[in-house]
Design an enzyme around this catalytic site. Sequence first.
Site, mmCIF file in Angstrom:
data_model
loop_
_atom_site.group_PDB
_atom_site.id
_atom_site.type_symbol
_atom_site.label_atom_id
_atom_site.label_comp_id
_atom_site.label_asym_id
_atom_site.label_seq_id
_atom_site.Cartn_x
_atom_site.Cartn_y
_atom_site.Cartn_z
ATOM 1 N NE ARG A 287 -4.220 -1.585 0.424
ATOM 2 C CZ ARG A 287 -4.424 -2.892 -0.104
ATOM 3 N NH1 ARG A 287 -3.487 -3.426 -0.699
ATOM 4 N NH2 ARG A 287 -5.461 -3.763 0.003
ATOM 5 C CB SER B 72 -8.879 -1.559 3.500
ATOM 6 O OG SER B 72 -9.183 -2.688 3.038
ATOM 7 C CD GLU C 151 -6.018 1.120 1.760
ATOM 8 O OE1 GLU C 151 -6.930 1.394 1.086
ATOM 9 O OE2 GLU C 151 -5.827 -0.126 1.963
HETATM 10 N N1 EPU Z 1 -10.894 -10.458 10.008
HETATM 11 C C1 EPU Z 1 -11.441 -10.305 11.208
HETATM 12 N N2 EPU Z 1 -12.897 -9.455 11.302
HETATM 13 C C2 EPU Z 1 -12.833 -8.736 10.277
HETATM 14 C C3 EPU Z 1 -12.061 -8.637 9.054
HETATM 15 C C4 EPU Z 1 -11.156 -9.315 8.883
HETATM 16 O O1 EPU Z 1 -11.302 -11.057 12.222
HETATM 17 O O2 EPU Z 1 -14.078 -7.960 10.278
HETATM 18 C C5 EPU Z 1 -9.636 -11.468 10.068
HETATM 19 C C6 EPU Z 1 -9.824 -12.463 9.010
HETATM 20 O O3 EPU Z 1 -10.350 -13.341 9.478
HETATM 21 C C7 EPU Z 1 -8.555 -12.795 8.544
HETATM 22 C C8 EPU Z 1 -7.913 -11.403 8.422
HETATM 23 O O4 EPU Z 1 -8.600 -10.467 9.384
HETATM 24 O O5 EPU Z 1 -7.885 -13.634 9.466
HETATM 25 C C9 EPU Z 1 -7.727 -10.935 7.157
HETATM 26 O O6 EPU Z 1 -8.888 -10.613 6.572
HETATM 27 P P1 EPU Z 1 -9.122 -10.538 5.123
HETATM 28 O O7 EPU Z 1 -8.477 -11.847 4.300
HETATM 29 O O8 EPU Z 1 -10.377 -10.173 4.777
HETATM 30 O O9 EPU Z 1 -8.415 -9.296 4.511
HETATM 31 P P2 EPU Z 1 -7.673 -7.827 5.004
HETATM 32 O O10 EPU Z 1 -6.490 -7.856 5.790
HETATM 33 O O11 EPU Z 1 -8.952 -7.477 5.786
HETATM 34 C C10 EPU Z 1 -6.718 -7.135 2.847
HETATM 35 C C11 EPU Z 1 -6.596 -5.873 1.933
HETATM 36 C C12 EPU Z 1 -8.147 -5.690 1.211
HETATM 37 C C13 EPU Z 1 -8.026 -6.943 0.301
HETATM 38 C C14 EPU Z 1 -8.014 -8.305 1.218
HETATM 39 C C15 EPU Z 1 -7.937 -9.375 0.428
HETATM 40 C C16 EPU Z 1 -5.900 -4.138 3.315
HETATM 41 C C17 EPU Z 1 -5.548 -3.003 4.055
HETATM 42 N N3 EPU Z 1 -6.795 -4.583 2.915
HETATM 43 O O12 EPU Z 1 -7.957 -6.985 3.841
HETATM 44 O O13 EPU Z 1 -8.016 -4.697 0.347
HETATM 45 O O14 EPU Z 1 -9.392 -6.962 -0.635
HETATM 46 O O15 EPU Z 1 -6.880 -8.316 2.023
HETATM 47 O O16 EPU Z 1 -6.854 -9.730 -0.211
HETATM 48 O O17 EPU Z 1 -4.565 -4.925 3.143
HETATM 49 C C18 EPU Z 1 -8.950 -2.484 0.210
HETATM 50 O O18 EPU Z 1 -7.808 -1.930 0.083
HETATM 51 O O19 EPU Z 1 -9.991 -1.297 -0.022
HETATM 52 C C19 EPU Z 1 -9.224 -3.803 0.445
HETATM 53 C C20 EPU Z 1 -10.489 -4.052 0.318
#
Ligand code: EPU
Length: 337
Positions: A162, A237, A333
């Site tokens: 990012r 995000s 972000e």
């Molecule tokens: N999680 C929770 N609660 C929540 C959300 C997530 O416990 O409400 C936990 C999930 O269980 C999992 C972990 O957090 O263990 C990661 O969650 P997820 O795979 O949904 O990904 P993320 O880290 O929340 C990142 C990106 C997203 C992208 C996803 C998929 C960032 C800031 N965000 O989200 O990007 O779609 O991975 O690769 O790195 C965006 O930038 O707008 C965006 C949506």
Amino acid sequence: MYIQHNISLKSYNTFGIDVTAKYFISVSSIEDLKTVLQLKDHPNKLFLGGGSNILLTKDQEALVIHLNIKGIEIVSEVEDAVTVKACAGENWHEFVLWCLNKGYGGIENLSLIPGNVGTAPIQNIGAYGVELKDTFVSCEALSITNNTLKTFSKADCNFDYRNSIFKQQAKGKYVITSVTFKLSKKNHKIHANYGAIASQLELMKVNTPTITDISNAVIAIRESKLPNPKEIGNSGSFFKNPVIPKTQYQSLLQSFNDMPSYPVSNDEVKVPAGWLIEKAGFKGKRFGNYGVHKKQALVLVNYGNAKGEDILGLSRLIQKTIERIFGIPIEAEVNIL
Ligand code: EPU
């Protein structure tokens, strides 16, 4: 091309915040953009792409320049690869679909990310194990200070999670006008092992996924977890996932033994901010017109007519609470304007 006055920016930002631009202009060519950059009456300028990574907290006094430069062109191709240049004003997802339609692979995991092509390199958009930098060749950007075009190679961009030069040394100095990608025409590299993709493909009964299958899987996952900005205002995000020292993570595990992490380096790990926010009790919390999304705690939402200031206030409350509970600072972000 002419300057409009007192224009509502509600339809120009995916959060759907209703603030006014005192001066607004839409540009559809590099020549127009060069002309606008020379306008002496408007020293303060705000560049707007797809409006998917901003939180507008006040009426804008600067000249708002809507970047609407369109066009996709094949620069060169060989048997198994193609180089494609897309202009900044192209919608990102429509560009992904254009590539899939031609059978070009490499950005299918980035399906349905809101925003435009020209803003994608700024934060090196990434999802489901793929980042923009993986297919990025170069981008062309207009220097705001001397009105000339400069080409940034991949090395010039200093891409990171990012992050890029456009958020660091080059911040506020250039406007990206086009981005060039190298995509595969055959023997596509399929990234199906990240997150929920594998289980989604299973659900779709796909054993040997094509690039289109991957795109469809990503679309299905995103649609099930992330609010559609056309229905509920949001900027994806809101926070970045924080990177913390491994030692701090290990001591946090004593109190929070289910805290997830991803390796970053020998002595650092990345912790999902969504998990921290959920653990702090904010997931699905609604405060009148705004709140935290019920299916993904990383996303703040505008249920209609919320003020940018209110959402900013909520984001600060979340940051403070996370810092207090876990001792981890989390960074926004989205750009706050
Ligand atoms: N999680 C929770 N609660 C929540 C959300 C997530 O416990 O409400 C936990 C999930 O269980 C999992 C972990 O957090 O263990 C990661 O969650 P997820 O795979 O949904 O990904 P993320 O880290 O929340 C990142 C990106 C997203 C992208 C996803 C998929 C960032 C800031 N965000 O989200 O990007 O779609 O991975 O690769 O790195 C965006 O930038 O707008 C965006 C949506």
